[in-house]
Design an enzyme around this catalytic site. Structure first.
Site, PDB file in Angstrom:
ATOM      1  N   ASP A  51      -4.373  -6.175   5.207  1.00  0.00           N
ATOM      2  CA  ASP A  51      -5.374  -7.150   5.720  1.00  0.00           C
ATOM      3  C   ASP A  51      -5.454  -8.340   5.176  1.00  0.00           C
ATOM      4  OD1 ASP A  51      -6.442  -5.354   7.645  1.00  0.00           O
ATOM      5  OD2 ASP A  51      -7.214  -4.148   6.015  1.00  0.00           O
ATOM      6  N   LYS A  78       8.769 -17.187 -10.325  1.00  0.00           N
ATOM      7  CA  LYS A  78       8.079 -16.249 -10.916  1.00  0.00           C
ATOM      8  C   LYS A  78       6.651 -16.767 -11.720  1.00  0.00           C
ATOM      9  CE  LYS A  78       8.848 -12.475 -14.400  1.00  0.00           C
ATOM     10  NZ  LYS A  78       9.500 -12.223 -15.277  1.00  0.00           N
ATOM     11  N   LYS A 118     -10.681  -3.061  19.266  1.00  0.00           N
ATOM     12  CA  LYS A 118      -9.316  -3.409  19.394  1.00  0.00           C
ATOM     13  C   LYS A 118      -8.964  -3.353  20.931  1.00  0.00           C
ATOM     14  CE  LYS A 118      -8.422  -3.058  14.564  1.00  0.00           C
ATOM     15  NZ  LYS A 118      -7.269  -3.143  13.570  1.00  0.00           N
ATOM     16  N   ASN A 162       0.865  -1.148   0.114  1.00  0.00           N
ATOM     17  CA  ASN A 162       0.024   0.035   0.051  1.00  0.00           C
ATOM     18  C   ASN A 162       0.839   1.237  -0.080  1.00  0.00           C
ATOM     19  OD1 ASN A 162       0.624   0.730   2.675  1.00  0.00           O
ATOM     20  ND2 ASN A 162      -0.362  -1.208   3.339  1.00  0.00           N
TER      21      ASN A 162
HETATM   22  N1  CTP Z   1      -3.728  -3.345  12.255  1.00  0.00           N
HETATM   23  C1  CTP Z   1      -3.202  -4.458  12.813  1.00  0.00           C
HETATM   24  N2  CTP Z   1      -3.223  -5.811  12.035  1.00  0.00           N
HETATM   25  C2  CTP Z   1      -3.861  -5.611  11.037  1.00  0.00           C
HETATM   26  C3  CTP Z   1      -4.406  -4.730  10.445  1.00  0.00           C
HETATM   27  C4  CTP Z   1      -4.374  -3.421  10.957  1.00  0.00           C
HETATM   28  O1  CTP Z   1      -2.729  -4.296  13.992  1.00  0.00           O
HETATM   29  N3  CTP Z   1      -3.709  -6.739  10.254  1.00  0.00           N
HETATM   30  C5  CTP Z   1      -3.685  -1.979  13.127  1.00  0.00           C
HETATM   31  C6  CTP Z   1      -3.065  -0.846  12.383  1.00  0.00           C
HETATM   32  O2  CTP Z   1      -1.589  -0.841  12.471  1.00  0.00           O
HETATM   33  C7  CTP Z   1      -3.872   0.249  13.006  1.00  0.00           C
HETATM   34  C8  CTP Z   1      -5.340  -0.280  13.242  1.00  0.00           C
HETATM   35  O3  CTP Z   1      -5.061  -1.719  13.343  1.00  0.00           O
HETATM   36  O4  CTP Z   1      -3.146   0.673  14.128  1.00  0.00           O
HETATM   37  C9  CTP Z   1      -6.202   0.081  12.294  1.00  0.00           C
HETATM   38  O5  CTP Z   1      -5.945  -0.191  11.120  1.00  0.00           O
HETATM   39  P1  CTP Z   1      -6.997  -0.148   9.869  1.00  0.00           P
HETATM   40  O6  CTP Z   1      -6.340  -0.820   8.612  1.00  0.00           O
HETATM   41  O7  CTP Z   1      -7.175   1.398   9.805  1.00  0.00           O
HETATM   42  O8  CTP Z   1      -8.307  -0.925  10.393  1.00  0.00           O
HETATM   43  P2  CTP Z   1      -8.834  -2.089  10.186  1.00  0.00           P
HETATM   44  O9  CTP Z   1      -8.898  -2.852  11.391  1.00  0.00           O
HETATM   45  O10 CTP Z   1      -7.722  -2.958   9.024  1.00  0.00           O
HETATM   46  O11 CTP Z   1     -10.094  -1.828   9.239  1.00  0.00           O
HETATM   47  P3  CTP Z   1     -10.523  -1.452   7.847  1.00  0.00           P
HETATM   48  O12 CTP Z   1      -9.332  -1.876   6.927  1.00  0.00           O
HETATM   49  O13 CTP Z   1     -11.882  -2.134   7.565  1.00  0.00           O
HETATM   50  O14 CTP Z   1     -10.691  -0.168   7.933  1.00  0.00           O
END
Ligand code: CTP
Length: 401
Positions: free
Chosen positions: A281, A291, A344, A212
């Site tokens: 995620d 590859k 969380k 990302n």
């Molecule tokens: N986070 C984490 N582990 C993951 C994804 C996210 O610990 N696999 C943490 C990020 O570092 C951040 C918080 O969760 O501190 C929120 O991350 P975000 O991506 O905004 O939220 P998500 O829970 O992934 O929800 P969404 O993608 O639906 O917005």
């Protein structure tokens, strides 16, 4: 430029006679640009390498060499300088100056100021590696550390004498960063802080990955602000090409699974976790060892969920530890911030709207709104990321009281 703790502070810059004295000019310029009033004191030896006029021109302040050069009958110069100083830094500090300072000598302007001042003193030694490792220099530095001086570790590299080893004067930016740290209130003294930063990379094959837009800038700023505030800081980074902040231990990771394992390993010993990382995620179901070659048909990727690091490490928390999450949102920020705070089990959730001008990925600035477990919502001003991070650290450290 981020705001500086040096702004408006009087810094006495001591320069000794070593070839690294030429770098002191760059340091004087840097400190002056950050708003410090730099009053330079040179040893006689220093004037063999660089002239007082160089320092006077860069700092637009008088420069002192001779302890008997009393220009103002209304005051004793070395006492006035010592009293005016908010901080004294000697860069480069030679073996000779270190020996004389450790003895309590006051035979020249620089040692007289060192003896007379009540301000914190920082030494940046520079000399041949054998001189630096000589038991007498080691002993003298230990004596000075014992009375509260901060001794910066010299850099390693090619030395002017032809040797390679430890003994280089730190770069002006590193010395300036140490001074910023000296002048920062130690709201995290004695705390171990774990910060995550950057994107993760989820491998498809040896030459491709999913990732990302995160650059890691906010996480690096948080780590730097925590170090300045007195913490021992480890930064688990998915953006390891960034320059490591001074004093911060960087652990490079690639995938979300690496990040989970590195955070888990340190969680029980940490007093604070700040998860700024943009953890992926999802990851490809399969990581191909070779590859992936194209063919005429379309390619469909199957992705599987990564574990949520914040959720997984909750159970490993040290008693009293603070956990801070970040949420990068494009819409309904207030709703998602409150939901993530609760879901969380965070102490603080820092919300940033990545579509807002000045607050997106890769920007030099950011704006955060802090949601606390106790219901408080504190909006922070749009500012340079380091200033936002400093503000965040001060707000979060308040939870230890
Ligand atoms: N986070 C984490 N582990 C993951 C994804 C996210 O610990 N696999 C943490 C990020 O570092 C951040 C918080 O969760 O501190 C929120 O991350 P975000 O991506 O905004 O939220 P998500 O829970 O992934 O929800 P969404 O993608 O639906 O917005």
């Amino acid at each position: 430029m981020a705001s500086s703790r040096l702004f408006g502070k009087t810094i006495v810059l001591g320069i000794c006679g070593g070839i690294a004295a030429y770098k002191a000019a760059a340091l004087a310029s840097l400190l002056t640009k950050r708003g410090a009033i730099v009053r330079t004191v040179m040893t006689r030896g220093a004037t063999e390498f660089i002239t007082p006029l160089t320092l006077q021109s860069l700092t637009r302040q008088p420069v002192y060499v001779d302890v008997y050069d009393e220009r103002d009958p209304g005051q004793i110069t070395h006492i006035a300088l010592a009293d005016a100083a908010d901080l004294v830094v000697v860069a480069p500090a030679t073996a000779d100056l270190i020996a004389r300072a450790a003895q309590g000598s006051a035979g020249d302007m620089l040692t007289a100021v060192l003896l007379a001042t009540r301000a914190p003193v920082v030494l940046a030694p520079a000399m041949n590696v054998h001189m630096l490792e000589h038991p007498l220099v080691v002993r003298n530095l230990a004596v000075l550390e014992g009375i509260g001086y901060t001794v910066l570790q010299s850099g390693v590299g090619a030395l002017a004498c032809g040797y390679t080893g430890r003994g280089r004067l730190l770069e002006p930016e590193e010395i300036a960063e140490s001074l910023e740290m000296q002048l920062t209130p130690k709201v995290l003294a004695g705390k171990r802080v774990l910060v995550t930063a950057g994107p993760t990379r989820e491998r498809l094959d040896p030459v491709r990955f999913l990732s990302n837009d995160s650059t890691g800038a906010m996480g690096y700023a948080v780590a730097q602000a925590a170090w300045r505030a007195g913490a021992e800081v480890t930064l688990v980074s998915g953006a390891p090409d960034r320059k490591a902040p001074l004093g911060v231990q960087v652990v490079a990771v690639e995938s979300a699974r690496d990040m989970l394992s590195q955070v888990s390993e340190r969680m029980a010993d940490s007093d604070m976790l700040v998860m700024t990382a943009a953890v992926a995620d999802y990851r490809p179901v399969a990581q191909e060892p070779r590859k992936i070659k194209k063919n005429e048909s379309d390619l469909t990727l199957s992705l599987t969920r990564n574990a949520d690091v914040l959720m997984q490490v909750q159970a490993m928390r040290k008693p009293g530890a603070i956990v801070v999450g970040f949420a990068a949102e494009t819409h309904d920020g207030d709703f998602y911030a409150r939901e993530k705070l609760r879901k969380k089990s965070l102490d603080v959730l820092a919300l940033n709207n990545v579509l807002e001008p000045g607050a997106g990925f890769g920007e030099g600035t950011n704006r955060l709104t802090l949601y606390f477990r106790d219901g408080r919502v504190i909006p922070l001003d749009l500012a340079e990321k380091l200033d936002v991070a400093t503000n965040l650290i001060e707000q979060v450290a308040g939870l230890y009281c």
